[in-house]
Design a protein around this motif. Structure first.
Motif, PDB file in Angstrom:
ATOM      1  N   ALA A   1       0.807  -1.226   0.000  1.00  0.00           N
ATOM      2  CA  ALA A   1       0.000   0.000   0.000  1.00  0.00           C
ATOM      3  C   ALA A   1       0.838   1.272   0.000  1.00  0.00           C
ATOM      4  CB  ALA A   1      -0.942   0.010   1.200  1.00  0.00           C
ATOM      5  N   THR A   2       2.058   1.218   0.526  1.00  0.00           N
ATOM      6  CA  THR A   2       2.824   2.451   0.708  1.00  0.00           C
ATOM      7  C   THR A   2       4.019   2.561  -0.233  1.00  0.00           C
ATOM      8  OG1 THR A   2       4.166   1.501   2.479  1.00  0.00           O
ATOM      9  CG2 THR A   2       2.123   2.628   3.125  1.00  0.00           C
ATOM     10  N   SER A   3       4.007   1.795  -1.298  1.00  0.00           N
ATOM     11  CA  SER A   3       5.108   1.862  -2.262  1.00  0.00           C
ATOM     12  C   SER A   3       5.083   3.192  -3.005  1.00  0.00           C
ATOM     13  CB  SER A   3       4.995   0.728  -3.281  1.00  0.00           C
ATOM     14  OG  SER A   3       5.941   0.914  -4.314  1.00  0.00           O
TER      15      SER A   3
ATOM     16  N   ARG B   1       1.186   1.868  -7.944  1.00  0.00           N
ATOM     17  CA  ARG B   1      -0.093   2.589  -7.829  1.00  0.00           C
ATOM     18  C   ARG B   1      -1.219   1.581  -7.755  1.00  0.00           C
ATOM     19  NH1 ARG B   1      -3.232   5.826 -12.160  1.00  0.00           N
ATOM     20  NH2 ARG B   1      -4.753   6.885 -10.846  1.00  0.00           N
ATOM     21  N   LEU B   2      -2.021   1.669  -6.689  1.00  0.00           N
ATOM     22  CA  LEU B   2      -3.185   0.802  -6.507  1.00  0.00           C
ATOM     23  C   LEU B   2      -4.441   1.655  -6.576  1.00  0.00           C
ATOM     24  CD1 LEU B   2      -2.019  -1.282  -3.385  1.00  0.00           C
ATOM     25  CD2 LEU B   2      -1.693  -1.838  -5.804  1.00  0.00           C
ATOM     26  N   THR B   3      -5.383   1.251  -7.410  1.00  0.00           N
ATOM     27  CA  THR B   3      -6.683   1.915  -7.464  1.00  0.00           C
ATOM     28  C   THR B   3      -7.749   0.826  -7.474  1.00  0.00           C
ATOM     29  OG1 THR B   3      -6.531   2.042  -9.884  1.00  0.00           O
ATOM     30  CG2 THR B   3      -5.895   4.005  -8.658  1.00  0.00           C
ATOM     31  N   GLU B   4      -8.897   1.139  -6.880  1.00  0.00           N
ATOM     32  CA  GLU B   4      -9.990   0.170  -6.819  1.00  0.00           C
ATOM     33  C   GLU B   4     -11.176   0.669  -7.625  1.00  0.00           C
ATOM     34  OE1 GLU B   4     -10.934  -1.686  -3.037  1.00  0.00           O
ATOM     35  OE2 GLU B   4      -9.003  -1.004  -2.228  1.00  0.00           O
TER      36      GLU B   4
ATOM     37  N   VAL C   1      -8.910  -4.451  -8.032  1.00  0.00           N
ATOM     38  CA  VAL C   1      -7.762  -3.610  -7.714  1.00  0.00           C
ATOM     39  C   VAL C   1      -6.891  -3.558  -8.963  1.00  0.00           C
ATOM     40  CG1 VAL C   1      -5.709  -3.305  -6.276  1.00  0.00           C
ATOM     41  CG2 VAL C   1      -7.806  -4.260  -5.273  1.00  0.00           C
TER      42      VAL C   1
ATOM     43  N   ARG D   1     -10.766  -7.765  -5.738  1.00  0.00           N
ATOM     44  CA  ARG D   1     -10.437  -7.196  -4.421  1.00  0.00           C
ATOM     45  C   ARG D   1     -10.428  -8.271  -3.339  1.00  0.00           C
ATOM     46  NH1 ARG D   1      -8.290  -6.144  -0.555  1.00  0.00           N
ATOM     47  NH2 ARG D   1      -8.477  -4.316   0.765  1.00  0.00           N
TER      48      ARG D   1
ATOM     49  N   CYS E   1      -7.173 -10.103  -2.744  1.00  0.00           N
ATOM     50  CA  CYS E   1      -5.992  -9.324  -2.349  1.00  0.00           C
ATOM     51  C   CYS E   1      -5.932  -9.118  -0.844  1.00  0.00           C
ATOM     52  CB  CYS E   1      -6.036  -7.927  -2.979  1.00  0.00           C
ATOM     53  SG  CYS E   1      -6.069  -7.911  -4.751  1.00  0.00           S
TER      54      CYS E   1
ATOM     55  N   ILE F   1      -3.982  -6.059   1.082  1.00  0.00           N
ATOM     56  CA  ILE F   1      -3.187  -4.846   0.876  1.00  0.00           C
ATOM     57  C   ILE F   1      -2.556  -4.486   2.212  1.00  0.00           C
ATOM     58  CG2 ILE F   1      -3.234  -2.429   0.162  1.00  0.00           C
ATOM     59  CD1 ILE F   1      -5.703  -3.158  -1.584  1.00  0.00           C
TER      60      ILE F   1
ATOM     61  N   GLN G   1       0.268  -2.383   4.672  1.00  0.00           N
ATOM     62  CA  GLN G   1       0.907  -1.074   4.828  1.00  0.00           C
ATOM     63  C   GLN G   1       2.422  -1.248   4.790  1.00  0.00           C
ATOM     64  OE1 GLN G   1      -0.822   1.903   4.830  1.00  0.00           O
ATOM     65  NE2 GLN G   1      -2.427   0.452   4.272  1.00  0.00           N
TER      66      GLN G   1
END
Length: 165
Positions: free
Chosen positions: A78-80, A84-87, A92, A105, A108, A110, A112
Motif C-alpha cells: 500500500a505504501t510503495s 499505484r493501486l486503485t480500486e 484492484v 479485491r 488481495c 493490501i 501497509q
C-alpha cells in the motif's frame, strides 16, 4: 547486553502461507508470481516462572492466525512510492514501471508496506505477533522476537522486534 538465557523457537511444517506477490527494485516491477512461504518464529527472553519464554502452542496459534490471513491471496504494497493501486468495481488495478494488472479485491491483501519482500513480510508478521502477544498478556518474559519468512528454498528474510524490559 547479556544474551537471554532462554529461546523458544517454532517452525512447524504448516506455519506459512501460499500467496502471490511481486517486488519492485531499481526501475523493475517483477511479474506477479507465487510462493509457498514458510515462517519461523523465535522468542528470546527470560523464564516466566513456567520454565519457558513462551508456550509453544500459544505462539504457534497466534503466528498461524496471522499467516492464514495472507494465505491464498495476492499480497500488495500500500505504501510503495512506485506502485499505484486503485480500486474500481470490486477490482484492484496495479500499475508499476509499465506493468498493469487487475485483481479481484477479495483475492488481495493490501498491507501497509512499501514492498512485498520476505523481510517486509517478516516485519508485518512480527508486528502483528507482537501486538497479539501483548493483547493476550503472553509477552512477560520476551526480550526479542525474531520472525523469518522463507520465500524459496533456503532464502529467508528476517525481522527482529525488541520488547521493552
Amino acid at each position: 547486553m547479556t544474551p537471554s538465557p532462554f529461546v523458544t523457537w517454532v517452525e512447524p511444517a504448516d506455519l506459512g502461507f501460499n500467496s502471490a506477490h511481486f517486488i519492485t527494485y531499481g526501475n523493475v516491477c517483477e511479474n506477479l508470481h507465487g510462493h509457498n512461504f514458510h515462517t519461523r518464529v523465535t522468542a528470546h527472553g527470560e523464564d516466566t516462572g513456567e520454565g519457558y519464554v513462551l508456550d509453544f502452542v500459544a505462539l504457534t496459534r497466534l503466528a498461524r492466525e496471522i499467516c492464514q490471513e495472507l494465505s491464498d491471496h495476492v499480497i500488495l504494497p500500500a505504501t510503495s512510492p512506485v506502485v499505484r493501486l486503485t480500486e474500481e468495481d470490486g477490482l484492484v488495478k496495479v500499475e508499476s514501471f509499465g506493468k498493469r494488472f487487475w485483481i479481484e479485491r477479495e483475492s488481495c491483501v493490501i498491507l501497509q508496506l512499501p514492498d512485498a519482500t520476505a523481510e517486509l513480510l517478516a516485519r508485518h508478521i512480527g508486528d502483528r505477533l507482537t501486538e497479539a502477544l501483548h493483547r493476550e498478556q503472553l509477552a512477560k518474559g520476551v526480550h526479542l522476537l525474531e520472525v523469518g519468512v522463507e520465500e524459496a528454498d533456503r532464502q529467508w528474510g528476517f525481522s527482529r522486534h525488541a520488547f521493552p524490559r
